[in-house]
Scaffold this motif. Sequence first.
Motif, mmCIF file in Angstrom:
data_model
loop_
_atom_site.group_PDB
_atom_site.id
_atom_site.type_symbol
_atom_site.label_atom_id
_atom_site.label_comp_id
_atom_site.label_asym_id
_atom_site.label_seq_id
_atom_site.Cartn_x
_atom_site.Cartn_y
_atom_site.Cartn_z
ATOM 1 N N HIS A 74 -12.912 1.167 3.686
ATOM 2 C CA HIS A 74 -14.061 0.456 3.320
ATOM 3 C C HIS A 74 -13.316 -0.937 2.981
ATOM 4 C CE1 HIS A 74 -17.364 -1.515 1.720
ATOM 5 N NE2 HIS A 74 -18.274 -0.646 2.065
ATOM 6 N N TRP A 75 -13.612 -2.075 3.460
ATOM 7 C CA TRP A 75 -13.340 -3.345 3.054
ATOM 8 C C TRP A 75 -13.233 -3.514 1.630
ATOM 9 C CZ3 TRP A 75 -10.771 -7.487 4.696
ATOM 10 C CH2 TRP A 75 -11.030 -8.765 4.081
ATOM 11 N N TRP A 76 -14.359 -3.024 0.736
ATOM 12 C CA TRP A 76 -14.174 -3.473 -0.589
ATOM 13 C C TRP A 76 -13.228 -2.719 -1.318
ATOM 14 C CZ3 TRP A 76 -19.888 -3.689 -2.641
ATOM 15 C CH2 TRP A 76 -20.546 -4.759 -2.008
ATOM 16 N N LYS A 77 -13.077 -1.362 -0.766
ATOM 17 C CA LYS A 77 -11.904 -0.685 -1.385
ATOM 18 C C LYS A 77 -10.456 -1.286 -1.108
ATOM 19 C CE LYS A 77 -10.008 4.148 -1.536
ATOM 20 N NZ LYS A 77 -10.049 5.558 -0.871
ATOM 21 N N PHE A 78 -10.348 -1.799 0.014
ATOM 22 C CA PHE A 78 -9.067 -2.387 0.475
ATOM 23 C C PHE A 78 -8.764 -3.487 -0.491
ATOM 24 C CE2 PHE A 78 -7.287 -5.877 3.207
ATOM 25 C CZ PHE A 78 -6.171 -5.310 3.427
ATOM 26 N N GLN A 79 -9.946 -4.172 -0.732
ATOM 27 C CA GLN A 79 -9.681 -5.359 -1.604
ATOM 28 C C GLN A 79 -9.313 -5.208 -3.041
ATOM 29 O OE1 GLN A 79 -9.914 -8.745 -0.681
ATOM 30 N NE2 GLN A 79 -9.679 -8.137 1.267
ATOM 31 N N PHE A 87 0.728 -1.145 -0.194
ATOM 32 C CA PHE A 87 -0.064 -0.046 -0.197
ATOM 33 C C PHE A 87 0.820 1.376 0.077
ATOM 34 C CE2 PHE A 87 -3.515 -2.726 0.572
ATOM 35 C CZ PHE A 87 -4.540 -1.990 0.365
ATOM 36 N N LEU A 88 1.902 1.227 0.676
ATOM 37 C CA LEU A 88 2.854 2.267 0.721
ATOM 38 C C LEU A 88 3.567 2.539 -0.609
ATOM 39 C CD1 LEU A 88 4.746 2.173 4.337
ATOM 40 C CD2 LEU A 88 3.575 4.095 3.426
ATOM 41 N N GLU A 89 4.138 1.357 -1.141
ATOM 42 C CA GLU A 89 4.677 1.575 -2.431
ATOM 43 C C GLU A 89 3.798 1.945 -3.682
ATOM 44 O OE1 GLU A 89 6.778 -1.656 -5.503
ATOM 45 O OE2 GLU A 89 6.498 -2.199 -3.417
ATOM 46 N N CYS A 90 2.671 1.138 -3.665
ATOM 47 C CA CYS A 90 1.811 1.671 -4.658
ATOM 48 C C CYS A 90 0.968 2.722 -4.714
ATOM 49 C CB CYS A 90 0.875 0.338 -5.116
ATOM 50 S SG CYS A 90 1.736 -1.289 -5.603
ATOM 51 N N TYR A 91 0.385 3.107 -3.556
ATOM 52 C CA TYR A 91 -0.537 4.168 -3.161
ATOM 53 C C TYR A 91 -0.221 5.259 -2.389
ATOM 54 C CZ TYR A 91 -3.246 0.249 -5.490
ATOM 55 O OH TYR A 91 -3.694 -0.710 -6.045
ATOM 56 N N GLY A 92 0.908 5.156 -1.655
ATOM 57 C CA GLY A 92 1.394 6.028 -0.661
ATOM 58 C C GLY A 92 0.576 6.122 0.341
ATOM 59 N N ILE A 93 -0.209 4.924 0.822
ATOM 60 C CA ILE A 93 -1.091 4.928 1.976
ATOM 61 C C ILE A 93 -0.312 4.076 2.947
ATOM 62 C CG2 ILE A 93 -3.372 4.070 2.528
ATOM 63 C CD1 ILE A 93 -4.374 4.247 -0.086
ATOM 64 N N ASP A 94 -0.534 4.729 4.120
ATOM 65 C CA ASP A 94 0.042 3.693 5.376
ATOM 66 C C ASP A 94 -1.103 3.290 5.861
ATOM 67 O OD1 ASP A 94 1.130 2.946 7.679
ATOM 68 O OD2 ASP A 94 2.340 4.540 8.046
ATOM 69 N N LEU A 95 -1.154 2.042 6.002
ATOM 70 C CA LEU A 95 -2.303 1.328 6.592
ATOM 71 C C LEU A 95 -2.680 1.338 7.850
ATOM 72 C CD1 LEU A 95 -2.963 -1.731 4.297
ATOM 73 C CD2 LEU A 95 -4.087 0.040 4.347
ATOM 74 N N THR A 96 -1.100 1.664 8.637
ATOM 75 C CA THR A 96 -1.100 1.604 10.212
ATOM 76 C C THR A 96 -1.642 2.965 10.666
ATOM 77 O OG1 THR A 96 1.171 2.524 10.226
ATOM 78 C CG2 THR A 96 0.846 -0.043 10.178
ATOM 79 N N GLU A 97 -1.663 4.025 9.603
ATOM 80 C CA GLU A 97 -2.289 5.327 10.257
ATOM 81 C C GLU A 97 -3.305 5.564 9.492
ATOM 82 O OE1 GLU A 97 1.089 8.200 9.422
ATOM 83 O OE2 GLU A 97 2.435 6.954 10.851
ATOM 84 N N VAL A 98 -3.998 5.186 8.473
ATOM 85 C CA VAL A 98 -5.065 5.554 7.911
ATOM 86 C C VAL A 98 -6.163 5.308 8.806
ATOM 87 C CG1 VAL A 98 -5.679 3.402 6.766
ATOM 88 C CG2 VAL A 98 -6.603 5.498 5.811
#
Length: 197
Positions: free
Chosen positions: A129-134, A114-125
Amino acid sequence: MNPLYEPFPDYVVVNDKRVRIVTDFREYIKLIDLLKDDEVNTIEKAELIMSWFLDEPAGEFSECLQALSDFVTNYRGRETRSNREEENNQESEEQHNTPVISYNQDAPYIIAGFLECYGIDLTEVPYMHWWKFQMLIDGMNEDCELKKRMGYRSIDLSKIKDKEERERIRKIQKQIAIVDRVVTSEEIGDAFGNMMF
């Protein structure tokens, strides 16, 4: 549902009525862990699973569980359980049941992806939504370590003719094999089905 112009659902339909549910991705990873936990008996699991419903569902317990099961396993929102069953009959049993991701074992690679592809830190977001995550996992680039692992796990060695290549991939599969118990889509449905009273 088209996520480009429609919001992700925050409900399931039980007896033709909308019932609000928890939708954050973390909660569904917890739910999958709960279903794997053999130390929690069926009655306790059923009681805990009902906490994913924010509204009091009107209807049979089995209908509530079926609706939640469909939400968990059907993030594209297009297939019904009967459609999936028809597809299952067409796919080889081995291919369909081979797990390619473990939310526990692959957690570092999911976070890194998620960090590499989207710049999203899942530990901080705060919420996703479950579907968006998938969908974001599906959309990761193929060079991402998580997608490489998923790709290697999905390879059917019996279809590789070259002996050296087959052995190379077998070694990789052994190194990255999922060692924790993974709950497949079918097992989620079965786990819910086994709780029917």
